[in-house]
Design a protein around this motif. Structure first.
Motif, PDB file in Angstrom:
ATOM      1  N   ASN A   1       0.937  -1.331   0.102  1.00 61.57           N
ATOM      2  CA  ASN A   1       0.055  -0.106  -0.045  1.00 61.57           C
ATOM      3  C   ASN A   1       1.048   1.355  -0.110  1.00 61.57           C
ATOM      4  N   ILE A   2       1.808   1.133  -1.095  1.00 67.33           N
ATOM      5  CA  ILE A   2       2.678   2.307  -0.813  1.00 67.33           C
ATOM      6  C   ILE A   2       1.673   3.747  -1.335  1.00 67.33           C
ATOM      7  N   ALA A   3       2.348   4.771  -0.862  1.00 68.60           N
ATOM      8  CA  ALA A   3       1.838   6.196  -0.727  1.00 68.60           C
ATOM      9  C   ALA A   3       2.208   7.035  -1.787  1.00 68.60           C
ATOM     10  N   SER A   4       3.467   6.801  -2.175  1.00 73.27           N
ATOM     11  CA  SER A   4       4.004   7.487  -3.387  1.00 73.27           C
ATOM     12  C   SER A   4       4.934   6.745  -4.152  1.00 73.27           C
ATOM     13  N   MET A   5       5.621   7.323  -5.386  1.00 71.87           N
ATOM     14  CA  MET A   5       6.469   6.834  -6.213  1.00 71.87           C
ATOM     15  C   MET A   5       7.577   7.611  -6.169  1.00 71.87           C
ATOM     16  N   PRO A   6       8.730   7.275  -5.842  1.00 68.40           N
ATOM     17  CA  PRO A   6       9.054   5.919  -5.176  1.00 68.40           C
ATOM     18  C   PRO A   6       8.641   5.806  -3.749  1.00 68.40           C
ATOM     19  N   THR A   7       8.598   4.478  -3.368  1.00 73.20           N
ATOM     20  CA  THR A   7       8.468   4.159  -1.873  1.00 73.20           C
ATOM     21  C   THR A   7       9.567   3.092  -1.670  1.00 73.20           C
ATOM     22  N   SER A   8      10.359   3.108  -0.510  1.00 77.06           N
ATOM     23  CA  SER A   8      11.363   2.235  -0.275  1.00 77.06           C
ATOM     24  C   SER A   8      11.095   1.934   1.380  1.00 77.06           C
ATOM     25  N   PHE A   9      11.595   0.531   1.428  1.00 75.27           N
ATOM     26  CA  PHE A   9      11.526  -0.162   2.667  1.00 75.27           C
ATOM     27  C   PHE A   9      12.950  -0.516   3.046  1.00 75.27           C
ATOM     28  N   LEU A  10      13.369  -0.292   4.116  1.00 75.74           N
ATOM     29  CA  LEU A  10      14.820  -0.449   4.732  1.00 75.74           C
ATOM     30  C   LEU A  10      14.536  -1.905   5.552  1.00 75.74           C
ATOM     31  N   ILE A  11      15.044  -3.035   5.356  1.00 74.27           N
ATOM     32  CA  ILE A  11      14.619  -4.229   6.020  1.00 74.27           C
ATOM     33  C   ILE A  11      16.090  -4.645   6.513  1.00 74.27           C
ATOM     34  N   ASP A  12      15.845  -5.255   7.896  1.00 67.67           N
ATOM     35  CA  ASP A  12      17.095  -5.728   8.650  1.00 67.67           C
ATOM     36  C   ASP A  12      17.170  -7.105   8.319  1.00 67.67           C
ATOM     37  N   ARG A  13      18.395  -7.746   9.062  1.00 64.35           N
ATOM     38  CA  ARG A  13      18.562  -9.185   8.459  1.00 64.35           C
ATOM     39  C   ARG A  13      17.818 -10.148   9.157  1.00 64.35           C
ATOM     40  N   LYS A  14      16.770  -9.832  10.010  1.00 64.83           N
ATOM     41  CA  LYS A  14      15.839 -10.618  10.499  1.00 64.83           C
ATOM     42  C   LYS A  14      14.363 -10.424   9.655  1.00 64.83           C
ATOM     43  N   GLY A  15      14.441  -9.604   8.796  1.00 60.91           N
ATOM     44  CA  GLY A  15      13.305  -9.403   7.920  1.00 60.91           C
ATOM     45  C   GLY A  15      12.412  -8.671   8.437  1.00 60.91           C
ATOM     46  N   VAL A  16      12.865  -7.694   9.442  1.00 61.61           N
ATOM     47  CA  VAL A  16      11.863  -6.654   9.935  1.00 61.61           C
ATOM     48  C   VAL A  16      12.047  -5.450   9.173  1.00 61.61           C
ATOM     49  N   ILE A  17      10.972  -4.806   8.892  1.00 61.41           N
ATOM     50  CA  ILE A  17      10.870  -3.325   8.363  1.00 61.41           C
ATOM     51  C   ILE A  17      11.290  -2.283   9.180  1.00 61.41           C
ATOM     52  N   ARG A  18      12.470  -1.766   9.016  1.00 63.50           N
ATOM     53  CA  ARG A  18      13.055  -0.755  10.056  1.00 63.50           C
ATOM     54  C   ARG A  18      12.777   0.538   9.767  1.00 63.50           C
ATOM     55  N   HIS A  19      12.593   0.946   8.392  1.00 65.36           N
ATOM     56  CA  HIS A  19      12.517   2.235   7.873  1.00 65.36           C
ATOM     57  C   HIS A  19      11.576   2.346   6.749  1.00 65.36           C
ATOM     58  N   VAL A  20      10.692   3.442   6.433  1.00 65.48           N
ATOM     59  CA  VAL A  20       9.996   3.616   5.426  1.00 65.48           C
ATOM     60  C   VAL A  20      10.163   4.966   4.814  1.00 65.48           C
ATOM     61  N   ARG A  21      10.602   4.916   3.550  1.00 63.64           N
ATOM     62  CA  ARG A  21      10.996   6.144   3.032  1.00 63.64           C
ATOM     63  C   ARG A  21       9.850   6.312   1.712  1.00 63.64           C
TER      64      ARG A  21
END
Lengths: 168, 71
Positions: free
Chosen positions: A128-148
């Motif tokens: 459900n991205i709100a804009s283009m581009p949208t990026s997700f930074l995911i840690d080594r455990k597969g958890v989303i840590r940051h949404v840009r």
């Protein structure tokens, strides 16, 4: 007022209520910080999906028609080259309508990171991205840590620092 | 009675179809070159100049958020 008419009006109002209520419910979903990344291999993405397990991943939704996406590619490519050896990868997810559009863009702007295409837009719907581009930074455990949301050059330093701290 | 029901159904169809929103990833067609109202930069800047001269305003054109859904 007859019973039939009353029922018709009641069911029509109910239908309208459902129509008005469903879009906000759908909009409330999407990926947020601290959510676990769902198994993206189950979304029927076109292209070779790299192994993401145990890696820090910068998952970037982009499109060939999106000017900020074009501006972001050299930066993402630089991060890929700098951090790939430490267990990091950028994963570009194109939402282009056709693979021809995507390939034409990639030929003009070649990058070293893997790119797949979300042909059915199921992954974009899920995120459900709100804009283009949208990026997700995911840690080594597969958890989303940051949404840009979007690509503003002023945020590059903080994003790079976040990647470095997740790799440390 | 029957015609009233049909009218009500038509009205409902119109209202519900108007609920559609274009998602950011669906805006490829909207951001296409052919969708631009002014495709000639020189003509666009001349028109802007005319508007600025006649209406005493400037700006508000050609910035992000003009329909491509990028930002």
């Amino acid at each position: 007022m007859t019973m039939n008419r009353r029922n018709f009006i009641r069911s029509s109002l109910g239908f309208l209520g459902v129509c008005a209520g469903v879009p906000p419910l759908l909009a409330a979903g999407g990926w947020k910080e601290n959510d676990a990344l769902p198994p993206i291999e189950s979304f029927g993405l076109e292209g070779a999906l790299p192994k993401l397990k145990g890696k820090v991943v910068y998952l970037d939704f982009w499109a060939s028609w999106c000017a900020p996406c074009k501006a972001s590619f050299p930066v993402l490519d630089a991060w890929q080259r700098e951090f790939a050896s430490k267990g990091f990868t950028v994963l570009g997810v194109s939402v282009d309508e056709t693979s021809t559009d995507m390939q034409r863009f990639l030929s003009a702007h070649p990058v070293s990171f893997p790119v797949v295409r979300d042909a059915t837009h199921k992954l974009a719907e899920e995120a459900n991205i709100a804009s283009m581009p949208t990026s997700f930074l995911i840690d080594r455990k597969g958890v989303i840590r940051h949404v840009r949301n979007g690509f503003h050059p002023n945020d590059n330093a903080s994003t790079k620092a976040a990647i470095a701290s997740l790799l440390a | 009675m029957k015609s009233l029901n049909i009218l009500l159904l038509l009205a409902l169809s119109l209202f519900t179809s108007a609920c559609t929103t274009v998602k950011p990833w669906q805006r490829g067609a909207l951001s296409d070159y052919t969708m631009r109202p002014a495709r000639d930069p020189l003509t666009a800047s001349m028109n802007d100049h005319v508007w600025f001269t006649r209406e005493a305003f400037s700006g508000g054109t050609g910035v992000g958020g003009g329909g491509c859904g990028c930002n």
